[in-house]
Design an enzyme around this catalytic site. Structure first.
Site, PDB file in Angstrom:
ATOM      1  N   TRP A  85      45.673  41.811  50.236  1.00 53.06           N
ATOM      2  CA  TRP A  85      44.929  42.491  49.029  1.00 53.06           C
ATOM      3  C   TRP A  85      44.116  43.683  48.535  1.00 53.06           C
ATOM      4  O   TRP A  85      43.932  44.701  50.212  1.00 53.06           O
ATOM      5  CB  TRP A  85      43.292  41.675  49.620  1.00 53.06           C
ATOM      6  N   MET A  86      43.902  43.751  47.695  1.00 55.61           N
ATOM      7  CA  MET A  86      44.217  45.308  46.619  1.00 55.61           C
ATOM      8  C   MET A  86      42.658  45.163  45.895  1.00 55.61           C
ATOM      9  O   MET A  86      43.139  44.469  44.959  1.00 55.61           O
ATOM     10  CB  MET A  86      44.789  46.318  46.628  1.00 55.61           C
ATOM     11  N   ASN A  87      41.728  45.902  45.520  1.00 56.24           N
ATOM     12  CA  ASN A  87      40.903  45.612  44.310  1.00 56.24           C
ATOM     13  C   ASN A  87      40.625  47.575  44.265  1.00 56.24           C
ATOM     14  O   ASN A  87      41.870  48.748  43.932  1.00 56.24           O
ATOM     15  CB  ASN A  87      39.670  45.158  44.127  1.00 56.24           C
ATOM     16  N   ASP A  88      39.445  48.083  43.693  1.00 54.76           N
ATOM     17  CA  ASP A  88      39.790  49.424  42.848  1.00 54.76           C
ATOM     18  C   ASP A  88      40.110  50.241  43.894  1.00 54.76           C
ATOM     19  O   ASP A  88      40.119  50.543  44.835  1.00 54.76           O
ATOM     20  CB  ASP A  88      37.961  49.069  43.082  1.00 54.76           C
ATOM     21  N   GLN A 143      39.763  49.987  47.731  1.00 55.99           N
ATOM     22  CA  GLN A 143      39.254  48.774  48.286  1.00 55.99           C
ATOM     23  C   GLN A 143      40.681  47.835  48.583  1.00 55.99           C
ATOM     24  O   GLN A 143      41.661  47.210  47.916  1.00 55.99           O
ATOM     25  CB  GLN A 143      38.447  48.303  47.186  1.00 55.99           C
ATOM     26  N   SER A 195      33.215  50.713  47.628  1.00 60.46           N
ATOM     27  CA  SER A 195      33.498  51.298  46.152  1.00 60.46           C
ATOM     28  C   SER A 195      32.864  53.097  46.446  1.00 60.46           C
ATOM     29  O   SER A 195      31.972  53.502  46.913  1.00 60.46           O
ATOM     30  CB  SER A 195      33.855  51.540  44.748  1.00 60.46           C
ATOM     31  N   GLU A 250      29.285  48.006  37.608  1.00 64.04           N
ATOM     32  CA  GLU A 250      29.879  48.993  38.667  1.00 64.04           C
ATOM     33  C   GLU A 250      30.475  50.293  38.583  1.00 64.04           C
ATOM     34  O   GLU A 250      31.186  49.927  37.100  1.00 64.04           O
ATOM     35  CB  GLU A 250      31.173  47.833  38.618  1.00 64.04           C
ATOM     36  N   TRP A 262      38.396  40.207  37.733  1.00 60.46           N
ATOM     37  CA  TRP A 262      37.995  39.034  39.026  1.00 60.46           C
ATOM     38  C   TRP A 262      37.871  37.848  38.368  1.00 60.46           C
ATOM     39  O   TRP A 262      37.880  36.869  39.051  1.00 60.46           O
ATOM     40  CB  TRP A 262      36.564  39.473  39.448  1.00 60.46           C
TER      41      TRP A 262
HETATM   42  C1  FRU Z   1      33.891  46.587  41.726  1.00 60.82           C
HETATM   43  C2  FRU Z   1      33.630  46.088  42.727  1.00 60.82           C
HETATM   44  C3  FRU Z   1      32.708  46.979  43.574  1.00 60.82           C
HETATM   45  C4  FRU Z   1      32.501  47.080  44.424  1.00 60.82           C
HETATM   46  C5  FRU Z   1      34.161  46.440  44.813  1.00 60.82           C
HETATM   47  C6  FRU Z   1      33.818  45.452  46.262  1.00 60.82           C
HETATM   48  O1  FRU Z   1      35.659  45.436  41.248  1.00 60.82           O
HETATM   49  O2  FRU Z   1      32.734  44.872  42.888  1.00 60.82           O
HETATM   50  O3  FRU Z   1      31.096  47.456  42.299  1.00 60.82           O
HETATM   51  O4  FRU Z   1      32.310  48.412  45.489  1.00 60.82           O
HETATM   52  O5  FRU Z   1      34.687  46.300  43.544  1.00 60.82           O
HETATM   53  O6  FRU Z   1      35.168  45.852  46.140  1.00 60.82           O
END
Ligand code: FRU
Length: 498
Positions: A18-21, A37, A78, A204, A299
């Site tokens: 999994w990857m996000n920001d 992330q 993040s 965010e 999301w």
């Molecule tokens: C944005 C967020 C940030 C937080 C991170 C957690 O997508 O919700 O606010 O730091 O992702 O993974």
């Protein structure tokens, strides 16, 4: 590896999990660093780490080991990174300046137990070009004295005029500004946003940076803010504001404030799939670009998309500049010019004086990735779509609806769509700066489409999951007639396994 179904061929993505920001983007000695992330145990969100990669050209990426892992203060949320060239922190030296990551420590256990101050700001540093990391032993560097539940995502910039660091932080439904001379001790400056910004979601990933208006000497400051939910096409979205920063507070431009009061929120990207993006730190002055990258997902459904080994990719890196016309400031987005390094010579170029009926433009596209420049005269009540399709009946349409002056994307039959009901909704974006031409710069990868229009004042990014690549492109005429139309297609090569 990297040949899986739905695997983008020239967008950054983790090998697996999994990857996000995007986090901590910083340039140093020929390398663009990209942290992100990351949950190394699973393909859904969980205890957050910072994954890490570097690139010499913003297009080809080398994966490095995970840089930061959760500790007794919590998950690593993040944040940003800077090069402390003057050793203001004392954490490096003249010979080996510290690369300093500033991030949120998120204490999930404290949150569950009902605490309110479970998010604080901390730092970690590296004196070997980001290859090994030490967490500062005085963490956190900014406690959560006001017990704000969403208190996160520090973006640190160097304030040239006042020779000090400034931290921009999301604090519930406000942006807070702090200052420091050494990255270790932070003083509260001000907060902004009470009247502005969408109120529906959590705020965010803010960013703050100056830009000089194209063709003038005027400097303005841009404040970026990601909101979830509240995005222009549902779920996550990123807004921006143009104004001034006096070292202590952000003052929004009057016209910009009026636009917002009239409900014209200005979005960095109107597509559903560009979130939590911020800009690179440390770009050399002689380069001078403001370079941005975002998380190419949402999301609403990011944890449900039908990829097996990994989840999600980043947008292409983009440059941001500022344009000003008729009293209105807008950001101009362009794909970084380095994209040309994977672009083959033009494959097709066609021009048409007049098109009144739908027609096939190209039907033998063999590349998985390509870039298309499409142009036609802007006319009243012209409605058309560019339809990309494959042999099993899946298609994606990007077009313009003159009746409502909106661009649109239809991904309802684009491939696998049934993992989340919101995924099939029509996507809309109001026109940006208008000119005589409707000119689209379109980048198609195996599982994403990024469209820039109206001098780059409008961006739309969307992901999709076609089970075969789209090899046919048709022009579908809904109303009116297209004149002086041209299309050019450039194949784009894969960046992996080279
Ligand atoms: C944005 C967020 C940030 C937080 C991170 C957690 O997508 O919700 O606010 O730091 O992702 O993974």
């Amino acid at each position: 590896m990297y040949t899986e179904l739905y695997r983008n061929q020239f967008h950054f993505a983790p090998v697996e999990k999994w990857m996000n920001d995007p986090n901590g983007m910083v340039y140093y000695e020929g390398e663009y660093h990209l942290f992100y992330q990351y949950h190394p145990e699973s393909t859904v969100w969980g205890p957050m780490h910072w994954g890490h990669a570097v690139s010499k050209d913003l297009i080809h990426w080398e994966h490095l080991p995970v840089a930061l892992a959760p500790d007794q203060l919590g998950y690593i949320f993040s944040g940003s990174a800077v090069m402390d060239m003057e050793n203001t922190s004392g954490l490096g030296s003249a010979e080996a300046p510290a690369m300093v990551c500033i991030f949120t420590h998120h204490d999930a256990t404290a949150k569950e137990a009902g605490a309110e101050d479970y998010e604080v700001q901390s730092i970690a540093y590296s004196v070997d070009k980001g290859r090994s990391w030490v967490k500062y032993d005085g963490n956190p560097v900014l406690a959560n004295a006001d017990k704000i539940k969403d208190f996160r995502d520090p973006k640190v910039i160097w304030d040239e005029a006042r020779s000090r660091w400034v931290m921009v932080l999301a604090a519930k439904d406000r942006i807070r500004f702090y200052a420091s001379t050494n990255l270790l001790d932070w003083t509260y400056l001000s907060e902004w946003g009470q009247k502005y910004g969408d109120r529906v979601g959590v705020w965010e990933c803010p960013d703050l940076f100056p830009l000089t208006v194209e063709g003038s000497e005027e400097q303005k400051w841009i404040l970026i803010l990601s909101l979830n939910p509240g995005g222009p096409n549902g779920g996550s979205g990123t807004q921006y504001f143009v104004g001034d920063f006096d070292g202590e507070r952000f003052i929004i431009d009057d016209q910009f404030a009026k636009d917002i009061a009239e409900g014209k929120g200005v979005w960095l990207d109107f597509g559903p799939d560009n979130y939590a993006g911020v800009t690179w730190s440390g770009i050399p002055q002689q380069d001078g670009r403001c370079i941005y990258i975002g998380w190419m997902s949402n999301w609403l459904y990011g944890q449900e998309v039908p990829t097996d080994a990994w989840r999600s990719a980043m947008t292409l890196p983009r440059t941001l500049s500022l344009i000003h016309s008729d009293g209105i400031y807008r950001l101009r987005t362009e794909f970084v010019s380095e994209l040309n390094t994977i672009s083959a010579a033009r494959l097709e170029a066609k021009t048409f004086k007049s098109i009144k009926e739908s027609k096939v433009l190209l039907n033998d596209i063999t590349n998985k990735g390509y870039r298309i420049y499409f142009e036609t005269n802007r006319k009243e009540d012209l409605t058309f779509g560019l339809k990309f399709s494959n042999e099993i009946g899946e298609y994606l349409v990007v077009g313009f609806d003159g009746a409502i002056d909106n661009y649109f994307i239809d991904r309802s039959k684009s491939g696998a769509v049934d993992f989340n009901e919101s995924f099939t909704e029509m996507l809309f974006a109001p026109i940006g700066y208008t000119s005589e031409k409707i000119a689209l710069d379109i980048v198609m990868d195996s599982a994403s489409l990024e469209v820039l229009a109206d001098e780059g004042s409008l961006a739309m990014s969307t992901i999709f999951f076609a089970q075969q690549q789209y090899n046919k492109m048709e022009l579908v005429v809904g109303a009116g007639e297209l004149s002086e139309t041209s299309i050019k297609l450039y194949p784009l090569a894969s960046i992996w396994n080279k």
